[in-house]
Design an enzyme around this catalytic site. Sequence first.
Site, PDB file in Angstrom:
ATOM      1  N   GLU A 240     -21.384  51.822   1.704  1.00  0.00           N
ATOM      2  CA  GLU A 240     -20.207  51.315   2.411  1.00  0.00           C
ATOM      3  C   GLU A 240     -19.584  52.410   3.252  1.00  0.00           C
ATOM      4  O   GLU A 240     -19.725  53.596   2.936  1.00  0.00           O
ATOM      5  CB  GLU A 240     -19.138  50.859   1.401  1.00  0.00           C
ATOM      6  CG  GLU A 240     -19.500  49.630   0.637  1.00  0.00           C
ATOM      7  CD  GLU A 240     -18.328  49.147  -0.223  1.00  0.00           C
ATOM      8  OE1 GLU A 240     -17.162  49.376   0.139  1.00  0.00           O
ATOM      9  OE2 GLU A 240     -18.615  48.538  -1.261  1.00  0.00           O
ATOM     10  N   LYS A 242     -16.825  54.885   4.301  1.00  0.00           N
ATOM     11  CA  LYS A 242     -15.739  55.524   3.547  1.00  0.00           C
ATOM     12  C   LYS A 242     -14.566  55.704   4.494  1.00  0.00           C
ATOM     13  O   LYS A 242     -14.620  56.522   5.416  1.00  0.00           O
ATOM     14  CB  LYS A 242     -16.193  56.871   2.980  1.00  0.00           C
ATOM     15  CG  LYS A 242     -15.137  57.533   2.103  1.00  0.00           C
ATOM     16  CD  LYS A 242     -15.685  58.780   1.450  1.00  0.00           C
ATOM     17  CE  LYS A 242     -14.775  59.332   0.359  1.00  0.00           C
ATOM     18  NZ  LYS A 242     -13.394  59.542   0.741  1.00  0.00           N
ATOM     19  N   ARG A 247      -5.814  54.627  -0.976  1.00  0.00           N
ATOM     20  CA  ARG A 247      -6.346  53.559  -1.810  1.00  0.00           C
ATOM     21  C   ARG A 247      -5.226  52.734  -2.412  1.00  0.00           C
ATOM     22  O   ARG A 247      -4.212  53.277  -2.826  1.00  0.00           O
ATOM     23  CB  ARG A 247      -7.163  54.189  -2.923  1.00  0.00           C
ATOM     24  CG  ARG A 247      -7.798  53.190  -3.862  1.00  0.00           C
ATOM     25  CD  ARG A 247      -8.859  53.884  -4.611  1.00  0.00           C
ATOM     26  NE  ARG A 247      -9.496  53.093  -5.620  1.00  0.00           N
ATOM     27  CZ  ARG A 247     -10.407  53.612  -6.429  1.00  0.00           C
ATOM     28  NH1 ARG A 247     -10.724  54.881  -6.332  1.00  0.00           N
ATOM     29  NH2 ARG A 247     -10.997  52.856  -7.331  1.00  0.00           N
ATOM     30  N   ARG A 262      -2.963  55.186  -5.409  1.00  0.00           N
ATOM     31  CA  ARG A 262      -4.022  55.770  -6.218  1.00  0.00           C
ATOM     32  C   ARG A 262      -3.484  56.414  -7.490  1.00  0.00           C
ATOM     33  O   ARG A 262      -4.096  56.350  -8.536  1.00  0.00           O
ATOM     34  CB  ARG A 262      -4.739  56.825  -5.368  1.00  0.00           C
ATOM     35  CG  ARG A 262      -5.978  57.325  -6.014  1.00  0.00           C
ATOM     36  CD  ARG A 262      -6.461  58.565  -5.332  1.00  0.00           C
ATOM     37  NE  ARG A 262      -6.648  59.545  -6.344  1.00  0.00           N
ATOM     38  CZ  ARG A 262      -7.779  60.178  -6.573  1.00  0.00           C
ATOM     39  NH1 ARG A 262      -8.798  59.963  -5.805  1.00  0.00           N
ATOM     40  NH2 ARG A 262      -7.880  61.029  -7.537  1.00  0.00           N
ATOM     41  N   GLU A 291      -8.832  50.114   0.814  1.00  0.00           N
ATOM     42  CA  GLU A 291      -8.296  51.330   1.434  1.00  0.00           C
ATOM     43  C   GLU A 291      -7.454  50.894   2.633  1.00  0.00           C
ATOM     44  O   GLU A 291      -7.927  50.124   3.471  1.00  0.00           O
ATOM     45  CB  GLU A 291      -9.477  52.216   1.862  1.00  0.00           C
ATOM     46  CG  GLU A 291      -9.104  53.580   2.349  1.00  0.00           C
ATOM     47  CD  GLU A 291      -9.009  54.641   1.235  1.00  0.00           C
ATOM     48  OE1 GLU A 291      -9.167  54.315   0.037  1.00  0.00           O
ATOM     49  OE2 GLU A 291      -8.756  55.804   1.602  1.00  0.00           O
ATOM     50  N   PHE A 331     -12.532  46.394  -0.998  1.00  0.00           N
ATOM     51  CA  PHE A 331     -13.874  46.745  -1.476  1.00  0.00           C
ATOM     52  C   PHE A 331     -14.157  46.363  -2.924  1.00  0.00           C
ATOM     53  O   PHE A 331     -15.290  46.525  -3.375  1.00  0.00           O
ATOM     54  CB  PHE A 331     -14.211  48.216  -1.222  1.00  0.00           C
ATOM     55  CG  PHE A 331     -13.261  49.227  -1.808  1.00  0.00           C
ATOM     56  CD1 PHE A 331     -13.211  49.443  -3.173  1.00  0.00           C
ATOM     57  CD2 PHE A 331     -12.436  49.975  -0.973  1.00  0.00           C
ATOM     58  CE1 PHE A 331     -12.346  50.382  -3.708  1.00  0.00           C
ATOM     59  CE2 PHE A 331     -11.566  50.926  -1.496  1.00  0.00           C
ATOM     60  CZ  PHE A 331     -11.519  51.121  -2.879  1.00  0.00           C
ATOM     61  N   ARG A 406     -14.786  58.877 -13.743  1.00  0.00           N
ATOM     62  CA  ARG A 406     -15.551  59.294 -12.564  1.00  0.00           C
ATOM     63  C   ARG A 406     -17.000  59.403 -13.000  1.00  0.00           C
ATOM     64  O   ARG A 406     -17.316  60.128 -13.939  1.00  0.00           O
ATOM     65  CB  ARG A 406     -15.037  60.663 -12.109  1.00  0.00           C
ATOM     66  CG  ARG A 406     -15.637  61.150 -10.810  1.00  0.00           C
ATOM     67  CD  ARG A 406     -15.243  62.586 -10.529  1.00  0.00           C
ATOM     68  NE  ARG A 406     -13.818  62.795 -10.290  1.00  0.00           N
ATOM     69  CZ  ARG A 406     -13.199  62.497  -9.153  1.00  0.00           C
ATOM     70  NH1 ARG A 406     -13.858  61.969  -8.148  1.00  0.00           N
ATOM     71  NH2 ARG A 406     -11.908  62.741  -9.023  1.00  0.00           N
ATOM     72  N   LYS A 412     -20.029  59.509  -3.338  1.00  0.00           N
ATOM     73  CA  LYS A 412     -19.585  59.688  -1.954  1.00  0.00           C
ATOM     74  C   LYS A 412     -20.456  60.735  -1.290  1.00  0.00           C
ATOM     75  O   LYS A 412     -20.872  61.709  -1.927  1.00  0.00           O
ATOM     76  CB  LYS A 412     -18.119  60.074  -1.906  1.00  0.00           C
ATOM     77  CG  LYS A 412     -17.806  61.303  -2.706  1.00  0.00           C
ATOM     78  CD  LYS A 412     -16.319  61.484  -2.894  1.00  0.00           C
ATOM     79  CE  LYS A 412     -16.071  62.636  -3.844  1.00  0.00           C
ATOM     80  NZ  LYS A 412     -14.736  62.762  -4.322  1.00  0.00           N
TER      81      LYS A 412
END
Length: 572
Positions: A240, A242, A247, A262, A291, A331, A406, A412
Site C-alpha cells: 500500500e 504509505k 494516523r 496515534r 491516515e 486502510f 509491532r 514499511k
Amino acid sequence: MVKFLELAQFFERLEGTTSRLEMSQILYELFSKADKEEIDKVVYLTMGELVPSFRGLEFGVSEKLVMEALSKACGLKLSSIQKLYKDLGDVGKVALEVLKREGKGLSVSQVYEELYSIARAKGTLDKVMLLINLLRALSSVEAKFVVRIIVGNLRLGVGEATIIEALALLLGRREYKQMVERAYNLCSDLGLVAKTLAQKGLQGLAEFKIQPGYPIRMALAERVASAEELIRRLGKCAVEAKYDGFRLQIHKKGEEVYIYSRNLEPMTEMLPEIKQAITKIDADELIIEGEALAVNEQTGEFYPFQITIQRKRKYNIYEYSKEYPLKLFCFDLLYLNGEDYTTKAFIDRRKKLEDLITFGNTLELSELRIVQSAKEVEEFFEDAILRGLEGIMGKRLDAPYTAGSRNFNWVKLKRSYKGQLADTVDVVIVGYFYGRGARAELGIGALLTAVYDPSSDTFKTVSKVGSGFSEEEWISLKKMLDEIKLDHKHARVDSLITPDVWVEPKYVITVSADEITRSPLHTAGKTGDEPGYALRFPRAVGFVRLDKRPEDANTVEEILRMYQIQKRISVE
Ligand code: AMP
C-alpha cells in the site's frame, strides 16, 4: 476500602524505589487492598490521572493557581509560597512544607470525587475554591500528591507495563500477564481492566471484548531494507502507499463519533469534516483506521506534513478545515456491528472495508496492490516515491490485526538518502546539558536522548543531540524541560552518562543521523562488556513530537535492526 492517606503512603514507597520488580510488588499490595468499586480509581490516580487520557479530561489548573489555593488553605502569604516554590521547584514539596496538619481521613473515592469536580468545574474561580476546600481536609503528605496530580506531574516512575505486571500478580500468576495485556490492548483503559479483573476474575478477562468508544491500541509496523526483504518476509502480500499524515482510529457508535490520534488522544473536535463523513456510513457500530492528510483540492497534490499537522490545534478549527480540508485514506476495519474484525485475516478486513464505505471526497481508500515478486514491489515503490510519498507498507494477507504490537505482519519500506540513515529516529529526552560558548547563555546546549526498551520498560540512551534547533526552539525547550526536571535519574532511565539536568522521560523528538555506530558510552543494545549503539551526527528535525508518547519512541530492537540494514547496504 483504601484511605487516601494509605494511598499516599504507597506513593511514597513507590517514589523511594527504582527497582521495577519492587514497584510491581508494592502495586500488587496496593491493588489487593482496594475493593471492587474503587480499584479503577486507584489505578488512574497511580498513573496521575482521573480517567484514561483518551477521554481528554484535563484539570486546567496551573502551578500558579495551586499556589494561590495553598496560600489560602494554610494562611501563608502568596509571596512566601512562591519563594518556596522557586527554591524547591515542585508544588508537591511546597504543599508538604506548608500544610502541617492532620487530615480528615478521606477515602480514595472521596478525594477522587473532589478531584473530578475540580476538573469538571468551568471557571478558574470555582476550581480554586474547590481545591482550597479539598486542601483543608488533607494532611501534608496527602496534599503533596494531590497537587502533583493536579498539575500533571506525579512522577512515580510507574509505567503501564508495571501496572500490568501487578494486575497479573493479583490474578495469582505472572503467566496471566498476557491476558491482562490482551484486555488492555482492546480498550487502552487500565482502570477498566483492573475493575473487570476485580469483579469478574479470570473469566471476565477471557471474555473481554472491544467496545466502540474505547480505543484499540494500534498495531505497528517493522521496517525492511529492500523489496527483496519485503517479499522474503511476507511472501505473496499486499503493498500500500504509505501516506505521510497522521494516523487516526475512528469509532462510530450510533450517532456518536470518536476520533483518536496515534497516541490515543481524543481528536474528534479537531476534525469536523472527517466526523461528518463518518456519520454518513451505514453502520451502527464501526471502528476503522486510516491516515489523514491535507490535500490541495485544485491540484490533487498532498500538502507537506507541516501543513497537515497544524490541524492538531484547539482554535480556528473551522477556518482550517475550510482552508486545508483533510482526506482520510482508510486502510483497516477493526470492528463492525458487534463483530470483532481484529481476529480476521487482513484481506477479509480489507474486502469488507471496500464494501462498506462510499469513497470519494473526504474518505478515500488507501491504494493497494497484491504482489508476489520483488520486481512488482519495486515498481510500486518507485511509483509511490515519484509521486512524493515517503514509501510503501507491506501487509501479510492472512494476518490478524495485532493490537498494541509491532511485528512483521505489517512492514514499511521507506525511501533513503545516501550518506544518511534511511530513516529518522524518534528518541525521548531524558536530560540536558548546559552548553558551552554561545549556548551557555541559553542555559541549554545539548540533550541526552534515549530509545525505548519494552522488555524492561526502560529508556536506554542512544545519543547526545546538540543541533537542529533554532535559538527560539532551544529557549522553549528549556522551559518545557525545566517543568519536568528531576533531582535524580528517573527510575525508568538506564544511562552511563550524567547530564547537567535530568528530566522525566516525556518528550519525543525526531532526529536524523548519518549512521549508527557501536559506542561504549550508551546503553541502547549494550550487553555485558559489549558496547551499545549510538547515533552518529544526530540533528533534530522539527520540534517536540507532541503526538508521540515516550513509549512510542523507536525501540532498542529497531536500532539494532537499522544497524543490521545499514551494514547490509554498505556491503551491497
Ligand atoms: P512509522 O510511523 O514510520 O512507524 O510508519 C507506520 C505509520 O505509517 C502508521 O502508523 C501510519 O500512521 C502510517 N501509514 C501511512 N500509510 C499507511 C497505510 N497504507 N497502512 C498503514 N499505515 C500507514
